[in-house]
Enzyme design. Structure first.
Site, PDB file in Angstrom:
ATOM      1  N   CYS A  69       0.798  -1.255   0.034  1.00 36.25           N
ATOM      2  CA  CYS A  69      -0.106   0.058  -0.058  1.00 36.25           C
ATOM      3  C   CYS A  69       0.849   1.166  -0.022  1.00 36.25           C
ATOM      4  O   CYS A  69       0.765   2.120  -0.656  1.00 36.25           O
ATOM      5  CB  CYS A  69      -0.854   0.097   1.359  1.00 36.25           C
ATOM      6  SG  CYS A  69      -0.097  -0.257   2.765  1.00 36.25           S
ATOM      7  N   HIS A 104      -3.256   1.007   7.100  1.00 34.28           N
ATOM      8  CA  HIS A 104      -3.425   0.937   5.512  1.00 34.28           C
ATOM      9  C   HIS A 104      -3.376   2.224   5.074  1.00 34.28           C
ATOM     10  O   HIS A 104      -3.736   3.249   5.822  1.00 34.28           O
ATOM     11  CB  HIS A 104      -4.694   0.191   5.328  1.00 34.28           C
ATOM     12  CG  HIS A 104      -4.917   0.053   3.772  1.00 34.28           C
ATOM     13  ND1 HIS A 104      -3.915  -0.607   2.889  1.00 34.28           N
ATOM     14  CD2 HIS A 104      -6.113   0.075   3.053  1.00 34.28           C
ATOM     15  CE1 HIS A 104      -4.388  -0.553   1.770  1.00 34.28           C
ATOM     16  NE2 HIS A 104      -5.785   0.028   1.762  1.00 34.28           N
ATOM     17  N   SER A 121      -4.094  -3.094  -2.270  1.00 34.14           N
ATOM     18  CA  SER A 121      -4.514  -3.915  -1.034  1.00 34.14           C
ATOM     19  C   SER A 121      -4.544  -5.538  -1.209  1.00 34.14           C
ATOM     20  O   SER A 121      -4.786  -5.789  -2.526  1.00 34.14           O
ATOM     21  CB  SER A 121      -5.741  -3.259  -0.452  1.00 34.14           C
ATOM     22  OG  SER A 121      -6.332  -4.250   0.560  1.00 34.14           O
TER      23      SER A 121
END
Length: 243
Positions: A69, A104, A121
């Site tokens: 990410c 994330h 992702s």
């Protein structure tokens, strides 16, 4: 032996609409594939100047290795440079699942009055979002709803500032100008904070807090978390990105 094919780096064509261009960039990142190996191939230090991170992005296009990410955010910035109508800003999520916390980050996009995102992702609905969301809060709530499908509860959302289009800038990326403890806030409250912030961003009146201190968080509203010492951003950025 057969050489693995290297995906061509997308080039912007004048005939392309911005949504088509963003789709071409996302398709390219998907061709690089998500890095499931447990080894990060590119070192991304969040405090580095933008110019240094753009060099790393160039290296990613040369090496064509799988990415996670954080690398996708840097690559997305690199590939959208030179499109002044496309504003880019980092969006970070801290979630909780089964006794563990997960981090994330995606690249928020604002263009022609609409929001969307680019990213990578393990989960297809936790990365790119089309440029169709009328407000920043609509985009954030879309991610929150996607997380719920995986039984992740979103604890914190951090929004950074627009990243300059100047690839040689010595300014670091501002990763967390707004920090919201969303698990302790009503959605109406979250929306109000996000919309005020988005308005300030569009008017370009916010100044990077990193100019003063790289660990400084700018509190807005009493619902924000107290300041605390920041751990290593490299270690935390995509740690256990279940997303």
């Amino acid at each position: 032996c057969v050489q693995p094919s290297v995906p061509p780096v997308p080039n912007y064509k004048l005939s392309m609409s911005i949504p088509e261009w963003l789709q071409a960039i996302q398709t390219y990142m998907k061709m690089l594939q998500y890095n499931h190996t447990g080894t990060q191939f590119f070192e991304i230090r969040k405090t580095r100047p933008l110019s240094g991170l753009m060099e790393t992005a160039k290296e990613m296009t040369r090496e064509s290795l799988p990415i996670k990410c954080l690398e996708a955010v840097i690559l997305g910035i690199y590939l959208t440079n030179g499109q002044p109508s496309v504003e880019r800003f980092p969006i970070s999520f801290k979630t909780h699942f089964s006794g563990n916390y997960f981090h994330h980050v995606v690249l928020g996009i604002y263009c022609n009055g609409r929001y969307g995102s680019l990213g990578m992702s393990r989960r297809s609905d936790l990365m790119d979002k089309p440029l169709t969301y009328r407000t920043l809060s609509d985009l954030i709530f879309e991610f929150e709803d996607s997380y719920k499908k995986y039984l992740h509860s979103v604890k914190k959302v951090k929004i950074g500032l627009y990243v300059p289009h100047e690839p040689h800038s010595f300014q670091p990326i501002e990763w967390k100008q707004l920090v919201l403890n969303v698990s302790k806030m009503m959605r109406t409250e979250v929306r109000k904070e996000l919309e005020k912030f988005a308005r300030d961003m569009r008017m370009k009146i916010l100044k990077p807090s990193s100019a003063h201190s790289l660990t400084k968080e700018r509190p807005r509203g009493k619902s924000l978390s107290p300041r605390r010492r920041q751990g290593s951003p490299q270690r935390r950025a995509c740690r256990r990105d279940k997303s």
